[in-house]
Structures are given as C-alpha cells and as structure tokens.
Design an enzyme around this catalytic site. Structure first.
Site, mmCIF file in Angstrom:
data_model
loop_
_atom_site.group_PDB
_atom_site.id
_atom_site.type_symbol
_atom_site.label_atom_id
_atom_site.label_comp_id
_atom_site.label_asym_id
_atom_site.label_seq_id
_atom_site.Cartn_x
_atom_site.Cartn_y
_atom_site.Cartn_z
ATOM 1 C CE LYS A 1 1.162 36.611 87.306
ATOM 2 N NZ LYS A 1 1.834 37.113 86.071
ATOM 3 C CG ASN A 2 5.142 35.371 86.622
ATOM 4 O OD1 ASN A 2 4.032 35.453 86.086
ATOM 5 N ND2 ASN A 2 5.723 36.410 87.179
ATOM 6 C CB CYS B 1 0.824 46.145 80.181
ATOM 7 S SG CYS B 1 2.363 46.007 81.080
ATOM 8 N NE ARG C 1 6.213 43.775 80.570
ATOM 9 C CZ ARG C 1 5.369 43.091 81.338
ATOM 10 N NH1 ARG C 1 4.304 43.666 81.812
ATOM 11 N NH2 ARG C 1 5.576 41.816 81.586
ATOM 12 C CG ASP D 1 7.184 40.580 89.382
ATOM 13 O OD1 ASP D 1 7.183 39.434 88.910
ATOM 14 O OD2 ASP D 1 7.224 41.597 88.666
ATOM 15 N NE ARG E 1 -3.337 40.017 84.258
ATOM 16 C CZ ARG E 1 -2.610 40.572 83.287
ATOM 17 N NH1 ARG E 1 -2.775 41.835 82.990
ATOM 18 N NH2 ARG E 1 -1.720 39.872 82.626
HETATM 19 C C1 EPZ Z 1 8.377 38.415 83.395
HETATM 20 O O1 EPZ Z 1 7.884 39.313 82.430
HETATM 21 C C2 EPZ Z 1 7.282 38.271 84.446
HETATM 22 N N1 EPZ Z 1 6.083 37.719 83.800
HETATM 23 C C3 EPZ Z 1 6.973 39.637 85.050
HETATM 24 O O2 EPZ Z 1 6.002 39.443 86.072
HETATM 25 C C4 EPZ Z 1 8.260 40.164 85.690
HETATM 26 O O3 EPZ Z 1 8.009 41.454 86.216
HETATM 27 C C5 EPZ Z 1 9.372 40.238 84.627
HETATM 28 O O4 EPZ Z 1 9.559 38.938 84.021
HETATM 29 C C6 EPZ Z 1 10.705 40.667 85.218
HETATM 30 O O5 EPZ Z 1 11.066 39.779 86.243
HETATM 31 C C7 EPZ Z 1 6.057 36.397 83.524
HETATM 32 O O6 EPZ Z 1 6.989 35.659 83.779
HETATM 33 C C8 EPZ Z 1 4.805 35.895 82.868
HETATM 34 P P1 EPZ Z 1 11.173 40.534 80.754
HETATM 35 P P2 EPZ Z 1 8.629 39.468 81.018
HETATM 36 O O7 EPZ Z 1 11.071 40.078 79.342
HETATM 37 O O8 EPZ Z 1 9.285 38.203 80.642
HETATM 38 C C9 EPZ Z 1 12.699 44.294 78.327
HETATM 39 C C10 EPZ Z 1 4.011 39.875 87.253
HETATM 40 O O9 EPZ Z 1 3.704 40.827 87.961
HETATM 41 N N2 EPZ Z 1 12.452 43.493 77.127
HETATM 42 O O10 EPZ Z 1 12.078 39.829 81.697
HETATM 43 O O11 EPZ Z 1 7.670 40.065 80.082
HETATM 44 C C11 EPZ Z 1 11.400 44.629 79.060
HETATM 45 O O12 EPZ Z 1 10.800 45.779 78.496
HETATM 46 C C12 EPZ Z 1 4.727 40.100 85.933
HETATM 47 O O13 EPZ Z 1 3.816 38.675 87.539
HETATM 48 C C13 EPZ Z 1 12.781 44.034 75.884
HETATM 49 O O14 EPZ Z 1 13.264 45.155 75.796
HETATM 50 O O15 EPZ Z 1 9.738 40.536 81.383
HETATM 51 C C14 EPZ Z 1 11.878 44.868 80.469
HETATM 52 O O16 EPZ Z 1 12.396 46.194 80.567
HETATM 53 C C15 EPZ Z 1 4.829 41.586 85.618
HETATM 54 N N3 EPZ Z 1 12.554 43.301 74.763
HETATM 55 C C16 EPZ Z 1 13.025 43.881 80.626
HETATM 56 O O17 EPZ Z 1 13.424 43.520 79.291
HETATM 57 C C17 EPZ Z 1 12.015 42.027 74.818
HETATM 58 O O18 EPZ Z 1 11.848 41.391 73.759
HETATM 59 C C18 EPZ Z 1 12.641 42.614 81.370
HETATM 60 O O19 EPZ Z 1 11.488 42.096 80.737
HETATM 61 C C19 EPZ Z 1 11.694 41.502 76.088
HETATM 62 C C20 EPZ Z 1 11.930 42.241 77.224
#
Ligand code: EPZ
Length: 424
Positions: A22-23, A117, A122, A308, A400
């Site tokens: 999915k990701n 969420c 996020r 995850d 999802r």
């Molecule tokens: C991706 O989410 C995945 N989703 C998530 O999988 C996964 O848990 C996550 O990466 C971490 O591995 C997809 O790829 C579609 P991040 P993403 O930006 O990109 C902070 C699932 O279950 N952050 O790597 O949204 C954020 O709050 C999902 O399949 C900021 O502060 O995660 C978090 O603490 C859930 N500012 C950390 O970085 C930003 O602009 C990592 O988030 C962006 C992120």
C-alpha cells in the site's frame, strides 16, 4: 458497518500470499501526474486507500482504466483542475502526495491540509517548507495549502529536520521536473521510497544515492515524463503481520511473494524471541519456538524496526515469557490498541512512549474496537489466541491496508466471519 467474529485457539497452518505494498502504491499512483501520456501500474493491492487515491486522481481529471483489480493505467495528459478537496484528503492523509507532482507539472494546486488521525497530529510542515525552498509560493487558506510556482520549481538543498517518508516522496516527485539539481539530506530510505526512485530513474530522471539518506535528483526542467510500466513491490507490513500470526500461534506458516531483505528487522526480532525463519527466493517460512522469550523494541525508520509493526508485536508479547518493553518513537499516540488488548485480558502498563507487556497470560474473547489500521491487525492476532469468541468492530480500518484479510485468514484455518453490525 461490519465486524469480524473470530473463534480463538484453532489450529492454523499452510501458506499465505502477500499483495502489493500500500505504501508504495500510493506514491507511485501520485507520480502518474508527472507522465505525459500514461503510467501503467501492476500488482496494486485491492485496498481502500488505493481506491481513495485513484478517486482523487479521477476527480482531478486523470483518465483511469482498470485492467483488473490489481492493474491500472492512468493518464494525466490534461487535468480539469488541481484542487484536492478536504472530503477526499481527510479520508487519507497520504493524499498529500499529490502536492509535489501537481506543483512541478502544473505549477499550481490547492491541497487540503490532511488533519490529524488516530495515531497523531501527522503535520505536513516539512512537505510545505521543502516546496517553498524549491520556489513555490504557499499560503494556508481555509484549511488548504494554496501553492503556486508560475516559473516552475527549481532545484534546492532540502535538509529534513525529521525523516519523513511521504515528505521525501513529495520532494522526489517535485524535483523530477524541477530546473536543476535537488539534494535531499536526511531522506527516508524505506523500500517504498526506493521503488519511487527506481520508477523515476526508469523514466529518465537521474538520481544519485538511491537507498541512502542522501539523494541528488537531476530535474529535467519541466518536461512531462514518458510512458512507463511498473509493478508494486510486495507489502512488507502485510508480510510481517502474517509472520506474527505464525508466531503468536507458535505454528509453522509459509509466506509467499516477499522480499526477505525488506523484512530483516522483523525476522531478526522473531528469531531473538525464539522462532526460526527460513527464506528461499521470495518465500519465507516461520517455524515454532521452543520457548517464546520476552523482548525489547524501539521503533525507528528503515532499516530499523518499523512503527507499522509495533502493535502486532505488542499482541505477540502477551504470549511471551516475561515482560516485554516496547518504545514508540515515531508517533505520539500509537498506543490506541493497548486499551483494547487490555479488554482481552492483556497486562500492559504505559509510561509515556513506553509500554511494558507482562506475558504468559491467557487472553479471553471479548468485544473490541479497531482504532487504526495496524491496531486492527493486532486485535486479530490477540483474538487468535483468546479463549472463545472475539468481535472486532470498525474493521473499515483494516480494509484500508489489508487485502481480502478474511479470505486469507480462513485459508490458513482461522474461524472468522464478517458480519453486519446490528441494525446497519
Ligand atoms: C508513512 O507515513 C507511512 N504511510 C506510515 O504508514 C508509516 O507509519 C510512516 O511513514 C512511518 O514509517 C505511507 O507511506 C503512506 P512520516 P508518513 O512523514 O510519511 C513527523 C500505515 O500504517 N512529521 O514518515 O505520513 C510525523 O509526525 C501508515 O501504513 C512532521 O513532523 O510518516 C512523524 O512523527 C501509518 N512533519 C514522523 O515525522 C512533517 O511534515 C514520521 O512521519 C511530516 C512528518
């Protein structure tokens, strides 16, 4: 609304086949906006999040042709508009992935802020800052990111304060059609990021450092990409979840269509607990442990232990001898499954970002509620070893990201029914 009814303590075994990630599907689908004629994508997982993003692309005006439930051809020759509205984005925060490609190809867009969420705020501040560094003018108005780059985007040095998977993916897609080079430091290295890099490279964009935390993208100055075909890599989190099913039942299970190296941190942890993991080509087999030892986990970015998989291992910890310690470092609220596991009889204590799970307890079936995608799969794991029936409600979370989960569970011997909530 549906719920799953599972009878615990049944014999399971055999093999399960893993679908596309999915990701990886989500950023690859968004990258279709960069292509002049069409992008053909195979091995797409048949899950709700993929359908949501395809609906957004159609809403923007993309031509969409489904060859079958796992194969699609998307054409973004011309769009009718470039506004990703709240009612779609709020359903799936990964819709933010259209920001980079819309800006670099069409030079303007409005993308709703995704909102938080269940697992945390996020934010997307790092995405926005990166686009501004590449020359976009961005306003936040009425909950929308209103962005424009009339002269097109230009290459820049993007140094992420925090590692962000979709943030890295957005910058890759923005940089592909930007003028000049973009250097990304502190980039995410997940296999899904690597697949996007390989697709862009296959489409004529030179990228240095693929698979490392420092990427250099040589943008083509705004030329739409030529047609391409790509098959989505196997879903390492779906695979890890089924590995945990074999583990929690302490029974042999074969998992097909995997890339073993993507599962290394999960396999290593399972072997530390006492299981044996054998791999042959794209097949992985988990064999029972004589004794399931308690363990420690700290979630980190790839290739570390994936956040995850945190919920699934928490369920497994309830069956291990001793007290396991799980620290969630990426998200501020990714312990929603704790209270539901406690309803099944799990002994879990929380202190901030650290959960302590006292193992060796018998779980007892109950009504529980899914709160987010991976928490839902943790409840299934717990239900498999609980005495009697467990009803898991709000399983739209599961839909999802887990394709045909009821069929796949039934095929390995799980007694599971999908039923309608009373009166709905
Ligand atoms: C991706 O989410 C995945 N989703 C998530 O999988 C996964 O848990 C996550 O990466 C971490 O591995 C997809 O790829 C579609 P991040 P993403 O930006 O990109 C902070 C699932 O279950 N952050 O790597 O949204 C954020 O709050 C999902 O399949 C900021 O502060 O995660 C978090 O603490 C859930 N500012 C950390 O970085 C930003 O602009 C990592 O988030 C962006 C992120």
């Amino acid at each position: 609304m549906d719920y799953l009814k599972i009878l615990g303590r049944q014999n399971i075994g055999g093999s399960v086949s893993i679908g596309g990630a999915k990701n990886s599907a989500l950023p690859v689908l968004a990258s279709a906006l960069l292509y002049e004629d069409f992008l053909e994508i195979g091995n797409l997982p048949d899950v709700a999040d993929v359908k949501t993003l395809v609906r957004l692309l159609e809403y923007l005006g993309c031509g969409v042709e489904w060859k079958n439930e796992h194969q699609i051809k998307i054409s973004a020759q011309r769009l009718v508009h470039t506004k990703a509205t709240y009612d779609i984005v709020r359903k799936m925060r990964a819709s933010i992935l259209v920001l980079g490609p819309l800006l670099s190809r069409f030079r303007k867009c409005e993308v709703s802020l995704p909102g938080g969420c269940a697992i945390g705020a996020r934010p997307v501040d790092l995405h926005i800052k990166a686009m501004e560094k590449m020359g976009a003018e961005i306003l936040i108005e009425n909950g929308y990111i209103v962005a424009k780059a009339p002269q097109g985007l230009r290459g820049a040095h993007i140094s992420f304060d925090k590692i962000t998977v979709t943030g890295t993916e957005n910058v890759l897609m923005a940089a592909a059609l930007a003028k000049g080079e973009t250097k990304i430091t502190n980039a995410a290295k997940e296999p899904e990021v690597v697949q996007l890099c390989r697709l862009l490279e296959q489409s004529g964009i030179k990228i240095d450092g693929i698979g490392t935390d420092t990427l250099v993208v040589y943008g083509n100055g705004g030329e739409p990409l030529k047609n391409a075909q790509v098959d989505i890599i196997p879903d390492r989190i779906e695979a890890g979840t089924y590995m945990c099913i074999g583990a929690i039942m302490n029974t042999p299970l074969c998992i097909e269509n995997v890339i073993p190296e993507h599962l290394q941190s999960i396999s290593d942890k399972l072997e530390e607990i006492g299981f044996t993991i054998n791999t042959r080509d794209n097949i992985l087999e988990i064999l029972p442990a004589k004794k399931m030892q308690a363990f420690e986990i700290i979630t980190t970015e790839y290739p570390g232990f994936p956040t995850d998989m945190q919920a699934q291992f928490m369920a497994l910890a309830t069956q291990c001898d001793g007290t396991s310690v799980i620290e969630e470092r990426l998200f501020e609220n990714r312990f929603m499954h704790v209270s539901e596991l406690q309803r099944l009889g799990a002994h879990i204590s929380l202190k901030g970002k650290v959960a302590q799970v006292k193992g060796g307890e018998n779980l007892r079936g109950a009504d529980v509620m899914a709160t987010d995608l991976r928490a839902s799969s943790a409840l299934i794991l717990a239900a498999l070893v609980a005495d009697g029936y467990t009803q898991i409600h709000r399983i739209y979370h599961l839909d999802r990201g887990y394709e045909k989960i009821q069929e796949k569970l039934s095929k390995i011997g799980v007694k599971v029914e999908r039923l309608k909530e009373w009166g709905r």
